[in-house]
Design an enzyme around this catalytic site. Structure first.
Site, PDB file in Angstrom:
ATOM      1  N   LYS A   1       2.732 -27.764  30.649  1.00 47.54           N
ATOM      2  CA  LYS A   1       1.990 -27.648  31.892  1.00 47.54           C
ATOM      3  C   LYS A   1       2.492 -28.594  32.978  1.00 47.54           C
ATOM      4  O   LYS A   1       2.591 -28.226  34.146  1.00 47.54           O
ATOM      5  CB  LYS A   1       0.488 -27.878  31.632  1.00 47.54           C
TER       6      LYS A   1
ATOM      7  N   GLU B   1      -6.328 -33.149  37.799  1.00 46.77           N
ATOM      8  CA  GLU B   1      -6.453 -32.190  38.890  1.00 46.77           C
ATOM      9  C   GLU B   1      -7.825 -32.302  39.526  1.00 46.77           C
ATOM     10  O   GLU B   1      -8.805 -32.664  38.859  1.00 46.77           O
ATOM     11  CB  GLU B   1      -6.253 -30.756  38.380  1.00 46.77           C
TER      12      GLU B   1
ATOM     13  N   HIS C   1     -13.753 -19.848  28.379  1.00 44.39           N
ATOM     14  CA  HIS C   1     -12.400 -19.589  28.862  1.00 44.39           C
ATOM     15  C   HIS C   1     -11.849 -18.242  28.379  1.00 44.39           C
ATOM     16  O   HIS C   1     -10.645 -17.994  28.471  1.00 44.39           O
ATOM     17  CB  HIS C   1     -11.441 -20.718  28.465  1.00 44.39           C
TER      18      HIS C   1
ATOM     19  N   ARG D   1       3.862 -12.798  29.317  1.00 43.80           N
ATOM     20  CA  ARG D   1       3.673 -11.614  28.472  1.00 43.80           C
ATOM     21  C   ARG D   1       2.823 -10.610  29.221  1.00 43.80           C
ATOM     22  O   ARG D   1       2.377 -10.870  30.346  1.00 43.80           O
ATOM     23  CB  ARG D   1       2.967 -12.009  27.176  1.00 43.80           C
TER      24      ARG D   1
END
Length: 683
Positions: free
Chosen positions: A122, A206, A241, A298
């Site tokens: 990430k 963040e 999520h 994907r």
């Protein structure tokens, strides 16, 4: 970029379930042979049945089967497959798997291993996105991991902030920090989780957006340097999520914002040398600003909504790009038509904290005709059929229901009708929960963010008021099932058990799932509704007495599971069907009502009419035997208890007499229709 053509005539799908069946459908349409792989648990699965060839990989556990790189490569060699489509999950984003295919000379239907690796870390991915001019959430992604520096960066960004494990995923090593005072404790906890899960303690910070929407852009690149975006999808409705409902295009998008996000997504893909189908995920803030979140290298689960609004087959695009062809269309040739929704059907129980469910699907069908739906506007991508077993070993998603309409309102109305027409029995699913989501006023009003389910939990899980119409509809079905007076193939309209001297008044107890019907005659049984049905002639209307109301009622069987219920002259079309020992009534506006019914009138037709056996009304497990063989019992006395779908159901004596023998013991599994016991009525 390479321009090598890689023609192949056989493709192996390294996956299972819904996505394997979906890829096979397009591959067959392109004239390609298909190869399935399977574990022992999936030996008789639908994707195995539909493939031209199938190869066993190993035991049920994914690590011993679907995740075994060597076994999958060997299966491809054994069957002459020139390409492998990974679907999603399992090996779809596994760089070493792609390298192994390259060494074996087998085409991977997806991006190069370098692109997968570039988005796997990430922190590194965000650094590259910054270089490519892709907007990032304000934050810190640096290599210096000193505690004091990290806290200073968080203070600079402004609270709340989100601490995330740089090498993480799945919510591990991730915490929201509300204030400077709590930063150090949160950092320590995240590092412990990250080290345990990933062997890596690096963190990134963040700005935490309080009301973001999850909007993702479908991108496609070929090996000739071309790249396009096929517009966006809104995936804000999530739990833990995990996406639940998706739609395309995203509500409220302007042409300018769509172009900006699309172009940023293409830049992100080209920055890492991407080839094939990919999805760039953004957080969209309330002020219209958007920020890169991650890229999925994907095909996404929700790709059908993009297919619906563009008219393109994304799997066909994948296969053609893998063969070395250029993209089928340029950016200016792509357009949006209408609106689309996708609802994910899971084998899980929303009322039990979404606990996964297993079992055998006694019925799995979508009654489009009965719901009056256009088959060109409704699509069911599934990996199961009636009779299939739902295993505990894999993801509980059974199918995806995808619909299309001229605009969002039309598409949403179609989704609700299609959900009502979806008949799933034998396994608990989230179908009714999906309908509650789709009919929720906030969802209908486009009031969306990633905390939608959490914010509306109270209303989404509130007890649903059962209408008089629902009670009356269920009672009519039960009454017709009992009276057997109509000549029809409907299960509640058969006349084979008609009794000439049967009474014209029948009393039925109706209650919601989980309630005890044995309390129907108790004076305090407020949750149980007693309906008295009476008719003067076989072809005449029913007179229903529900509480203080008396209704003149008719029920007419239409096509499929559709019925027309007329109450005091008001005719309403519904979906209604028998399910286990209950009735499911579904209306577009109010969603699903499931009621259990039992006849409770005390009329004795004589022991010659008493059944000598009792059969299981549903698949389940015997919980307890309540009497001994030979013990004298009275009519209505509990004999045994069954459990199905985490609910108990009591079998009672049909008359005075005794049980001669039980065919099952406590703990045994029984199937619907199995004979449970032999009963001898009193002479």
């Amino acid at each position: 970029m390479t321009t090598e053509m890689k023609k192949f005539d056989t493709v192996l799908i390294a996956n299972r379930g819904e996505i394997a069946c979906r890829v096979m459908r397009t591959a067959r349409a392109m004239g390609l042979r298909t190869v399935a792989v399977y574990s022992d648990a999936d030996a008789n699965a639908r994707h195995v049945r539909e493939a031209d060839e199938a190869v066993r990989l190993g035991p049920a556990a994914a690590r011993d089967s679907y995740l075994k790189v060597e076994a999958v490569v060997e299966a491809a060699k054994r069957t002459g497959a020139g390409a492998i489509h990974p679907g999603y999950g399992f090996l779809s984003e596994n760089g070493p798997f792609v390298d192994a295919l390259d060494k074996a000379g087998i085409t991977f239907v997806g991006p190069p291993a370098s692109a997968i690796a570039a988005m796997g870390d990430k922190s590194a991915a965000k650094a590259r996105m910054h270089d490519a001019g892709v907007p990032l959430v304000p934050g810190y992604h640096g290599d210096d991991q000193d505690d004091a520096l990290l806290k200073a960066e968080a203070d600079k960004i402004g609270y709340p902030v989100l601490l995330k494990a740089s090498a993480g995923g799945g919510g591990k090593g991730m915490r929201v920090v509300e204030s400077s005072d709590g930063f150090q404790a949160a950092l320590d906890g995240c590092r412990r989780e990250s080290q345990a899960a990933f062997g890596d303690q690096r963190m990134l910070i963040e700005k935490y957006l309080t009301q973001p929407r999850h909007v993702e852009v479908q991108v496609f690149c070929d090996s000739h340097g071309n790249g396009v975006y096929l517009f966006e999808r809104d995936c804000s409705v999530q739990r833990r999520h995990q996406k639940v409902l998706e739609e395309a295009p995203a509500p409220g998008m302007t042409a300018e914002l769509r172009r900006e996000m699309g172009e940023a997504a293409v830049r992100a893909a080209k920055e890492i040398g991407y080839v094939g189908a990919g999805t760039v995920e953004f957080l969209l803030d309330v002020d219209g600003s958007f920020f890169f979140m991650e890229m999925n290298t994907r095909l996404q689960v929700e790709h059908p909504v993009t297919e619906m609004i563009t008219g393109q087959d994304l799997v066909e695009w994948q296969l053609r790009v893998a063969m070395g062809e250029t993209l089928p269309l340029a950016q200016d040739e792509l357009t949006i038509s209408g609106h689309s929704f996708e609802a994910r059907l899971y084998a899980e129980d929303p009322e039990q904290d979404f606990l996964p469910a297993t079992g055998t699907l006694t019925r799995f069908a979508l009654d489009l005709e009965g719901a009056g739906l256009d088959p060109d506007k409704v699509r069911l991508d599934s990996g199961v059929e009636s009779g299939d077993a739902v295993s505990m070993h894999y993801d509980p998603m059974l199918a995806k229901l995808i619909v299309h309409g001229g605009d969002r309102d039309q598409a949403l109305a179609t989704l609700n009708r299609a959900l009502a027409a979806l008949d799933v029995q034998g396994v608990v699913t989230n179908r009714a929960f999906l309908q509650r989501l789709a009919t929720h006023p906030a969802f209908k009003g486009c009031d969306l963010d990633t905390r939608f389910i959490e914010k509306h939990e109270e209303s989404l899980f509130a007890p649903r008021e059962i209408t008089t119409e629902a009670y009356a509809s269920a009672a009519l079905i039960g009454l017709k099932q009992l009276s057997r007076e109509c000549e029809s193939d409907s299960p509640w309209d058969r006349h084979d058990g008609f009794r000439l001297n049967a009474p014209n008044t029948i009393r039925i107890a109706l209650c919601a799932t989980g309630h005890d019907l044995s309390r129907a005659q108790a004076p305090d049984a407020e949750e149980v509704v007693v309906v008295e049905g009476r008719r003067e002639a076989a072809s005449g209307p029913w007179q229903l007495v529900i509480g203080e109301r008396t209704l003149t009622a008719r029920i007419q069987h239409l096509e499929g599971d559709a019925v027309a219920v007329t109450l005091d002259g008001h005719r309403r079309r519904l979906q209604a069907r028998l399910a286990d020992n209950g009735v499911v009534v579904m209306a577009d506006a109010s969603g699903e009502t499931r009621l259990f019914w039992r006849r409770i009138d005390a009329i004795d037709h004589g022991h010659h009419e008493t059944e000598s056996t009792l059969t299981a009304p549903m698949h389940g497990t015997v919980v307890a035997l309540l009497v001994e063989p030979g013990q004298k019992v009275e009519k209505g006395m509990p004999l045994m208890v069954m459990e199905a779908m985490k609910m108990e159901h009591t079998m009672t004596a049909p008359a005075d007499g005794h049980v001669e023998s039980f065919h099952f013991a406590a703990g045994d599994t029984v199937g619907q229709g199995d004979v449970l016991l032999e009963f001898a009525p009193e002479e």
